[in-house]
Design an enzyme around this catalytic site. Structure first.
Site, short mmCIF file in Angstrom:
data_model
loop_
_atom_site.label_atom_id
_atom_site.label_comp_id
_atom_site.label_asym_id
_atom_site.label_seq_id
_atom_site.Cartn_x
_atom_site.Cartn_y
_atom_site.Cartn_z
N HIS A 1 40.53 91.53 50.06
CA HIS A 1 41.16 90.41 50.76
C HIS A 1 40.39 89.15 50.44
O HIS A 1 39.18 89.17 50.30
CB HIS A 1 41.13 90.66 52.28
CG HIS A 1 42.13 89.81 53.00
ND1 HIS A 1 41.84 88.53 53.41
CD2 HIS A 1 43.43 90.05 53.33
CE1 HIS A 1 42.92 88.03 53.98
NE2 HIS A 1 43.89 88.91 53.95
N ASP B 1 47.62 96.57 54.87
CA ASP B 1 48.75 97.13 54.14
C ASP B 1 48.51 98.55 53.65
O ASP B 1 49.46 99.27 53.36
CB ASP B 1 49.10 96.22 52.95
CG ASP B 1 49.69 94.92 53.42
OD1 ASP B 1 50.38 94.96 54.45
OD2 ASP B 1 49.45 93.88 52.80
N1 CMC Z 1 41.03 96.73 43.22
C1 CMC Z 1 40.05 96.61 42.28
N2 CMC Z 1 39.27 95.53 42.14
C2 CMC Z 1 39.48 94.52 42.98
C3 CMC Z 1 40.48 94.56 43.98
C4 CMC Z 1 41.26 95.72 44.08
N3 CMC Z 1 42.21 95.84 45.01
N4 CMC Z 1 40.47 93.41 44.67
C5 CMC Z 1 39.49 92.65 44.13
N5 CMC Z 1 38.90 93.32 43.11
C6 CMC Z 1 37.75 92.86 42.31
C7 CMC Z 1 38.15 91.76 41.34
O1 CMC Z 1 38.54 92.29 40.10
C8 CMC Z 1 36.87 90.95 41.26
O2 CMC Z 1 35.96 91.67 40.45
P1 CMC Z 1 34.89 90.86 39.51
O3 CMC Z 1 34.04 90.08 40.47
O4 CMC Z 1 34.17 91.91 38.77
O5 CMC Z 1 35.72 89.96 38.62
C9 CMC Z 1 36.31 91.02 42.68
O6 CMC Z 1 36.82 92.25 43.22
C10 CMC Z 1 36.72 89.85 43.55
O7 CMC Z 1 38.13 89.83 43.64
P2 CMC Z 1 39.05 88.54 43.47
O8 CMC Z 1 40.28 88.90 42.69
O9 CMC Z 1 38.23 87.39 42.98
O10 CMC Z 1 39.43 88.28 44.98
P3 CMC Z 1 40.58 87.36 45.50
O11 CMC Z 1 40.12 86.83 46.79
O12 CMC Z 1 41.03 86.39 44.46
O13 CMC Z 1 41.80 88.42 45.70
C11 CMC Z 1 43.32 89.94 46.64
C12 CMC Z 1 42.16 88.98 46.89
C13 CMC Z 1 43.88 90.41 47.99
C14 CMC Z 1 44.47 89.22 45.88
C15 CMC Z 1 42.82 91.13 45.80
O14 CMC Z 1 41.77 91.78 46.50
C16 CMC Z 1 43.93 92.11 45.47
O15 CMC Z 1 44.68 91.88 44.51
N6 CMC Z 1 44.06 93.24 46.26
C17 CMC Z 1 45.11 94.18 46.06
C18 CMC Z 1 46.40 93.64 46.64
C19 CMC Z 1 46.42 93.69 48.14
O16 CMC Z 1 46.14 94.70 48.76
N7 CMC Z 1 46.84 92.55 48.77
C20 CMC Z 1 47.04 92.48 50.21
C21 CMC Z 1 46.18 91.49 50.92
S1 CMC Z 1 46.27 91.77 52.68
C22 CMC Z 1 47.86 91.33 53.13
C23 CMC Z 1 48.09 89.88 53.10
O17 CMC Z 1 47.43 89.14 53.86
O18 CMC Z 1 48.98 89.45 52.34
#
Ligand code: CMC
Length: 436
Positions: free
Chosen positions: A313, A371
């Site tokens: 998240h 989720d």
């Molecule tokens: N699986 C694997 N790696 C992950 C995941 C994941 N679900 N989420 C983040 N990472 C890794 C990412 O690759 C990055 O790694 P590195 O530092 O080595 O590059 C690190 O963790 C930080 O992640 P980020 O992408 O910079 O984090 P963000 O804040 O931009 O993204 C997110 C947040 C929710 C989009 C992402 O965690 C994600 O895509 N999760 C899966 C989709 C999901 O479950 N979304 C629902 C969110 S809750 C409901 C809502 O409020 O909508």
């Protein structure tokens, strides 16, 4: 906004004059540095794609402490709201700032209930869609179309119009989601029944047919109501920011909420519950619990493009408090329906355990989000996977409206107009076609 005694000073290494920037304090949470005069005084913009360090507004509605794993609606912890209130109490709280007393509660429940039916013409509009259309495509269209049916509540600058649009949207979303489902299933629409609760009425519109009486299962009714409460608002997330930005142009409330529905659809946001369940089903098809190790390896490989859906998240860097409550509901529903040995649930638990112990996830503070569990609950209830995000949209509608109305009522509100760092070509002349 409360000014802080502390000021920030921005200085430049090229000798340009430095600039003092005011700081404002929130009631809780990080202070903000006011950069509104920055461009006027320095000719420079700030650069923050994805809004990692930018507060886009000031708000009194929802507070998240991502490190503590805390979520407050109007100051009340989500754990108390989920147990002591129902969804319509939560709607009242988000819209008007505090929980209703007994009289106001009764009046609000009656008001919402009286608006649950939709214009009869909407079913003909719905018929224009293919029956296999994704429910979020249908919902984006239906919600936007409300502005074509309810002309007397489309002036966003009129407080009465905003009030009535708010009630109409909250009341009609379950009817529209259920109609979208019934249309896809080829079953007759069920009209709302006003002696049922908000969640109970939704269940009946979804699962009843005109051929038989329908009895609402109280465990499922409570579970759905909890799903609605947990998804009701989440401060300035992507879809809420979309609603604010869209509404900032002065468009009508139905159009602004339709923009929120469209944004929510994406798998990084509301589409994650659908994506999480699809992911679990795929692992199950490919060998189940035995294959978790292989799957986790893929997730850790940056080149694979595979993510553990339902994990991570932007704000929560600790356990999502909504996930804890949803996990509890998940156990309650599966036990009540005799599904506690459901292989998909077992798989989800095994996946959760492994991920919570794995250094990749621990070091990045990736925990299950709401989720991860809401998908399992909805599947157990009998809601088709493709409808999950529409249910999220139904629940989030009140948050979108509360945030939109807060913005319109803010004397400092302006049309949202981000700036950019231009990295394209400088001015150049078009060559004749033959010379390009
Ligand atoms: N699986 C694997 N790696 C992950 C995941 C994941 N679900 N989420 C983040 N990472 C890794 C990412 O690759 C990055 O790694 P590195 O530092 O080595 O590059 C690190 O963790 C930080 O992640 P980020 O992408 O910079 O984090 P963000 O804040 O931009 O993204 C997110 C947040 C929710 C989009 C992402 O965690 C994600 O895509 N999760 C899966 C989709 C999901 O479950 N979304 C629902 C969110 S809750 C409901 C809502 O409020 O909508």
């Amino acid at each position: 906004m409360t000014p802080s005694d502390v000021k920030a000073t921005l200085s430049f290494s090229d000798g340009s004059p430095s600039m003092e920037l005011p700081i404002y304090k929130g009631t809780i949470g990080p202070d903000v540095i006011d950069i509104r005069k920055l461009y006027g005084q320095t000719g420079k913009f700030t650069y923050d794609p994805g809004f990692l360090s930018t507060a886009s507004c000031n708000s009194t509605i929802t507070y998240i402490d991502g490190d503590k794993g805390e979520l407050l609606y109007r100051g009340y912890p989500i754990e108390q709201l989920a147990v002591q209130c129902d969804y319509l109490d939560t709607c009242y709280l988000l819209l008007y700032g505090d929980l209703p007393n007994a009289d106001k509660r009764k009046g609000f429940h009656k008001l919402v209930t009286n608006h649950t039916m939709v214009n009869e013409q909407m079913q003909f509009f719905l018929r224009g869609f293919r029956r296999d259309a994704h429910p979020m495509a249908v919902m984006t269209g239906l919600v936007g179309a409300l502005s074509a049916f309810y002309h007397d509540s489309t002036d966003i600058n009129n407080p009465q119009h905003r009030d009535i649009a708010a009630i109409r949207l909250i009341a009609k979303m379950p009817t529209l989601v259920a109609m979208a489902y019934k249309y896809s299933a080829g079953q007759p629409y069920m009209y709302p029944k006003n002696d049922l609760s908000y969640a109970g009425n939704f269940m009946r519109m979804m699962f009843a047919t005109p051929c038989e009486d329908y009895h609402v299962n109280p465990v499922i009714e409570r579970a759905l109501d909890r799903i609605f409460i947990l998804h009701a608002d989440h401060e300035q997330n992507a879809s809420t920011s979309t609603v604010r930005l869209c509404g900032s142009s002065g468009t009508n409330p139905f159009a602004a909420i339709a923009a929120g529905v469209a944004c929510l659809w994406g798998p990084a946001h509301g589409g994650a519950n659908e994506a999480a369940l699809n992911m679990l089903e795929e692992i199950q098809r490919n060998g189940g619990v035995e294959k978790i190790g292989e799957f986790i390896k893929q997730v850790k490989d940056k080149n694979s493009g595979v993510k553990l859906m339902g994990f991570g998240h932007r704000v929560y860097k600790n356990y999502d408090p909504r996930a804890k409550l949803m996990r509890e509901t998940c156990h309650e529903v599966l036990t009540s329906l005799g599904l506690h040995n459901d292989p998909l649930f077992k798989l989800a638990m095994a996946l959760e355990k492994i991920a919570l112990e794995d250094d990749y996830f621990v070091s990045r503070k990736l925990y299950p989000n709401v989720d991860f569990y809401s998908g399992i609950v909805q599947r157990a209830i009998g809601i088709p996977v493709s409808l999950f995000t529409a249910i999220f949209a139904l629940a989030r509608t009140v948050g979108w409206i509360a945030q939109l109305n807060e913005m319109i009522g803010d004397p400092e509100y302006k049309i949202g107009r981000p700036r950019q760092l231009y990295a394209g070509s400088v001015s150049r002349d078009i060559k004749p076609l033959a010379d390009r």
